[in-house]
Design an enzyme around this catalytic site. Structure first.
Site, PDB file in Angstrom:
ATOM      1  N   ASP A 121      -6.010  50.133  15.314  1.00 38.02           N
ATOM      2  CA  ASP A 121      -6.860  49.933  16.577  1.00 38.02           C
ATOM      3  C   ASP A 121      -8.435  49.818  16.044  1.00 38.02           C
ATOM      4  OD1 ASP A 121      -7.518  49.646  18.952  1.00 38.02           O
ATOM      5  OD2 ASP A 121      -7.809  51.833  19.382  1.00 38.02           O
ATOM      6  N   CYS A 239       7.984  43.288  33.936  1.00 37.80           N
ATOM      7  CA  CYS A 239       8.204  42.581  32.677  1.00 37.80           C
ATOM      8  C   CYS A 239       9.598  42.460  32.473  1.00 37.80           C
ATOM      9  CB  CYS A 239       7.379  42.423  31.521  1.00 37.80           C
ATOM     10  SG  CYS A 239       7.743  41.636  30.273  1.00 37.80           S
TER      11      CYS A 239
END
Length: 326
Positions: A121, A239
């Site tokens: 990250d 989704c």
């Protein structure tokens, strides 16, 4: 066994089954993309401003030859309550968990005589793009990496090594905009509450998840919140790839019981509660007051009187006054 297969086999042995490798190189094809984002003010404060650092991994390891991309599925169980927290925030801090696994892989690479550095990250690497090139997943219309097994419910981690693992890019930059795997599906566009994603362009600066993380938000941005305390899952929930996604097997990502409380609990939390519970999660880095603010905004949106939350924090009090027009 070839070096690449040895590394992937070790990853598999510790529960990591979605792994890809690409050459460590300069991503020249991203230079114009990043320039355009800067020119259109689409870049935010969480992103590296220096483009060369974003496209050239050499500043992390000058003799790096390969980048290993690994997806970490974070949906472990079914114990989820829709309480305003994004699903990924309800686990132990992924930075720590993912790094723990990556460090094991790095140690294995060192045992093979190589160098290795792990990243999660907070780095300049184009993580989703690397995962895409490595075949870990594809980039959907919602701009997220979507994996075959776990959908988009994954964290990403990378390892740069000086070992030549003999890998090649599996995809190209030009393919991304075709959204071949999405086909005609554009459900995520309709689900996005702020239209951060749409058929014309992606604007992360109005993404609902981003708004919940900002220290200061405008009245207009407050109006955009949909009961979100931290993060947003709207573009993921319907989704098709996520509806059939399998659960992960990493025990560290089991749901934390105290992350399924009502927003009122977080609106009233003190330093002791925050340190004991929230500081261990992936949203704890933002600090207590932003989470309290968002929880109070959630209660106000539900029609509750939030004036009783006035206390010794001028930051919180300022928002309450704006809500109650005091």
């Amino acid at each position: 066994m070839m070096m690449k297969e040895k590394v992937i086999s070790f990853c598999n042995s510790i529960g990591l089954d979605t792994v890809g490798v690409i050459p460590c190189r300069v991503f020249d094809e991203l230079r114009d993309f990043y320039k355009e984002r800067q020119e259109k003010n689409l870049q935010n404060e969480f992103e590296e401003n220096e483009i060369e650092k974003r496209i050239n991994p050499a500043h992390y390891m000058e003799d790096g030859k390969s980048i290993i991309s690994i997806a970490f599925p974070y949906v472990y169980d079914e114990e989820e309550e829709a309480n305003g927290f994004s699903i990924y925030t309800k686990r132990m801090d992924y930075h720590r968990v993912v790094h723990g696994y990556l460090d094991q892989v790095c140690e294995y690479i060192r045992s093979l005589g190589g160098k290795a550095e792990a990243f999660v990250d907070s780095n300049t690497l184009p993580e989703r793009y690397i995962a895409y090139l490595a075949g870990v997943g594809f980039i959907g219309r919602n701009n997220m990496i979507i994996t075959k097994q776990y959908g988009s419910y994954v964290f990403l981690g990378e390892i740069i090594t000086n070992l030549d693992l003999g890998a090649e890019d599996k995809r190209s930059f030009q393919e991304i905009s075709l959204h071949k795997e999405c086909g005609e599906c554009s459900i995520c566009y309709g689900e996005c509450p702020t239209k951060s994603i749409n058929a014309n362009r992606k604007n992360p600066n109005i993404c609902l998840s981003y708004l919940t993380q900002k220290k200061e938000i405008t009245d207009q941005e407050i109006g955009l919140l949909k009961g979100n305390v931290f993060g947003c899952d709207f573009c993921q929930l319907k989704c098709p790839y996520n509806e059939k996604a399998k659960k992960g097997s990493l025990l560290e990502f089991a749901t934390l019981s105290y992350m399924n409380e009502d927003a009122a609990v977080y609106a009233r939390m003190d330093n002791k509660y925050f340190k004991k519970n929230m500081s261990k999660t992936s949203c704890g880095w933002r600090g207590k007051n932003v989470l309290r603010r968002n929880a109070i905004l959630t209660l106000h949106k539900r029609g509750e009187d939030v004036s009783s939350y006035i206390g010794d924090s001028e930051y919180i009090n300022g928002y309450i006054r704006r809500l109650t027009k005091e």
